[in-house]
Scaffold this active site. Sequence first.
Site, PDB file in Angstrom:
ATOM      1  N   PRO A 184       0.845  -1.216  -0.148  1.00 36.21           N
ATOM      2  CA  PRO A 184      -0.044   0.060  -0.084  1.00 36.21           C
ATOM      3  C   PRO A 184       0.863   1.106   0.104  1.00 36.21           C
ATOM      4  O   PRO A 184       1.887   1.382   0.656  1.00 36.21           O
ATOM      5  CB  PRO A 184      -1.056  -0.167   1.269  1.00 36.21           C
ATOM      6  N   ASN A 185       0.355   2.229  -0.676  1.00 34.67           N
ATOM      7  CA  ASN A 185       1.029   3.771  -0.875  1.00 34.67           C
ATOM      8  C   ASN A 185       2.213   3.623  -1.742  1.00 34.67           C
ATOM      9  O   ASN A 185       2.614   4.890  -1.886  1.00 34.67           O
ATOM     10  CB  ASN A 185       0.784   4.161   0.525  1.00 34.67           C
TER      11      ASN A 185
ATOM     12  N   ARG B 179       4.998  10.753  -2.659  1.00 36.73           N
ATOM     13  CA  ARG B 179       4.617  10.650  -1.267  1.00 36.73           C
ATOM     14  C   ARG B 179       5.898  10.902  -0.404  1.00 36.73           C
ATOM     15  O   ARG B 179       7.059  10.322  -0.653  1.00 36.73           O
ATOM     16  CB  ARG B 179       4.533   9.207  -1.074  1.00 36.73           C
TER      17      ARG B 179
ATOM     18  N   TYR C  86      11.092   8.585   1.085  1.00 35.34           N
ATOM     19  CA  TYR C  86      11.118   7.867   0.102  1.00 35.34           C
ATOM     20  C   TYR C  86      11.775   8.358  -1.320  1.00 35.34           C
ATOM     21  O   TYR C  86      11.863   7.405  -2.218  1.00 35.34           O
ATOM     22  CB  TYR C  86       9.786   7.349  -0.167  1.00 35.34           C
TER      23      TYR C  86
ATOM     24  N   ASN D  83       8.134  -5.523  -0.987  1.00 33.84           N
ATOM     25  CA  ASN D  83       7.938  -4.302   0.132  1.00 33.84           C
ATOM     26  C   ASN D  83       6.397  -4.134   0.353  1.00 33.84           C
ATOM     27  O   ASN D  83       5.769  -3.838  -0.448  1.00 33.84           O
ATOM     28  CB  ASN D  83       8.750  -3.172  -0.554  1.00 33.84           C
TER      29      ASN D  83
ATOM     30  N   ALA E 244       3.127  -0.607   4.537  1.00 28.05           N
ATOM     31  CA  ALA E 244       2.422  -0.618   6.287  1.00 28.05           C
ATOM     32  C   ALA E 244       2.065  -2.485   6.686  1.00 28.05           C
ATOM     33  O   ALA E 244       2.087  -2.550   7.844  1.00 28.05           O
ATOM     34  CB  ALA E 244       1.486   0.161   6.443  1.00 28.05           C
TER      35      ALA E 244
ATOM     36  N   HIS F  10       4.053  -4.482   8.983  1.00 22.94           N
ATOM     37  CA  HIS F  10       3.989  -4.339  10.643  1.00 22.94           C
ATOM     38  C   HIS F  10       2.715  -4.681  10.871  1.00 22.94           C
ATOM     39  O   HIS F  10       2.280  -4.945  12.318  1.00 22.94           O
ATOM     40  CB  HIS F  10       4.064  -2.956  10.854  1.00 22.94           C
TER      41      HIS F  10
ATOM     42  N   GLU G 279      12.938  -9.233   2.043  1.00 19.56           N
ATOM     43  CA  GLU G 279      12.043  -7.956   2.486  1.00 19.56           C
ATOM     44  C   GLU G 279      12.829  -6.674   1.997  1.00 19.56           C
ATOM     45  O   GLU G 279      13.906  -6.626   2.701  1.00 19.56           O
ATOM     46  CB  GLU G 279      11.689  -8.290   3.926  1.00 19.56           C
TER      47      GLU G 279
ATOM     48  N   HIS H 124      12.868  -2.262   2.669  1.00 17.22           N
ATOM     49  CA  HIS H 124      12.321  -1.046   2.965  1.00 17.22           C
ATOM     50  C   HIS H 124      13.007  -0.155   2.598  1.00 17.22           C
ATOM     51  O   HIS H 124      14.246  -0.026   2.763  1.00 17.22           O
ATOM     52  CB  HIS H 124      11.953  -0.901   4.562  1.00 17.22           C
TER      53      HIS H 124
ATOM     54  N   ARG I 100      12.619   5.077  12.601  1.00 16.42           N
ATOM     55  CA  ARG I 100      11.351   5.729  12.439  1.00 16.42           C
ATOM     56  C   ARG I 100      10.483   5.325  13.929  1.00 16.42           C
ATOM     57  O   ARG I 100      10.925   4.908  14.931  1.00 16.42           O
ATOM     58  CB  ARG I 100      10.773   5.744  11.393  1.00 16.42           C
TER      59      ARG I 100
ATOM     60  N   ARG J 190       7.088   0.696  13.483  1.00 19.01           N
ATOM     61  CA  ARG J 190       7.731   0.327  12.096  1.00 19.01           C
ATOM     62  C   ARG J 190       8.946  -0.645  12.598  1.00 19.01           C
ATOM     63  O   ARG J 190       9.570  -1.138  11.505  1.00 19.01           O
ATOM     64  CB  ARG J 190       8.299   1.572  11.642  1.00 19.01           C
TER      65      ARG J 190
HETATM   66  C1  DQA Z   1       8.203   1.170   4.178  1.00 22.12           C
HETATM   67  C2  DQA Z   1       8.243   1.429   5.408  1.00 22.12           C
HETATM   68  C3  DQA Z   1       6.636   1.022   5.864  1.00 22.12           C
HETATM   69  O1  DQA Z   1       6.751   1.537   7.520  1.00 22.12           O
HETATM   70  C4  DQA Z   1       5.858   1.911   5.416  1.00 22.12           C
HETATM   71  O2  DQA Z   1       4.537   1.948   5.879  1.00 22.12           O
HETATM   72  C5  DQA Z   1       5.824   2.075   4.120  1.00 22.12           C
HETATM   73  C6  DQA Z   1       7.014   2.041   3.191  1.00 22.12           C
HETATM   74  C7  DQA Z   1       9.394   1.459   3.258  1.00 22.12           C
HETATM   75  O3  DQA Z   1       9.651   1.210   2.160  1.00 22.12           O
HETATM   76  O4  DQA Z   1      10.332   2.503   3.913  1.00 22.12           O
HETATM   77  O5  DQA Z   1       4.969   2.139   3.446  1.00 22.12           O
HETATM   78  O6  DQA Z   1       7.792   0.040   3.641  1.00 22.12           O
END
Ligand code: DQA
Length: 145
Positions: A12-13, A20, A25, A75, A78, A81, A99, A101, A108, A112
């Site tokens: 997501p996102n 964003r 990022y 990736n 969220a 977590h 995995e 990030h 952070r 997280r």
């Molecule tokens: C993330 C870190 C996560 O905590 C966050 O919710 C994201 C992006 C990262 O790529 O740093 O959406 O996975």
Amino acid sequence: MTRPTFAVLNGPNLNLLGIREPDLYGAEGLSDIQQRCEKVAAELDADVEFFQSNDEGALVDEIQARRDNAGIVLNAGAYTHTSVAIRDALAAVQVPFVEVHISNVFAREDFRHRSYLSDIAAGVIVGCGVDGYELALRRLASLIS
Ligand code: DQA
């Protein structure tokens, strides 16, 4: 060895990368990351397939559909977590996954720092920016060579 296919899955996102929170990022979008990964995959003599969803169930479906892939770069955003369902899907398919990030989640918020995925991952790459995706592909290729 047959040419491996790796999946790069984003949660997501991450469709909003580039817009964003660029301080966290970076300025590159998901299509830039896809291009980078395709370049690395060609170098590794592998194929790479991309998928992004904001939906937890869609990610579970996609992981299940990847059970014959050589590896997964994930990736989960969220959901990392929070998601027992994504963990269970990864455990079920038994495909090696790395995995990723983009940000350093350990620098952070406390929530997280916990991942439902890390202990069953083949590797974890944190805080290396979008280079993390390329590093993860290289690691998966060396794992199966
Ligand atoms: C993330 C870190 C996560 O905590 C966050 O919710 C994201 C992006 C990262 O790529 O740093 O959406 O996975």
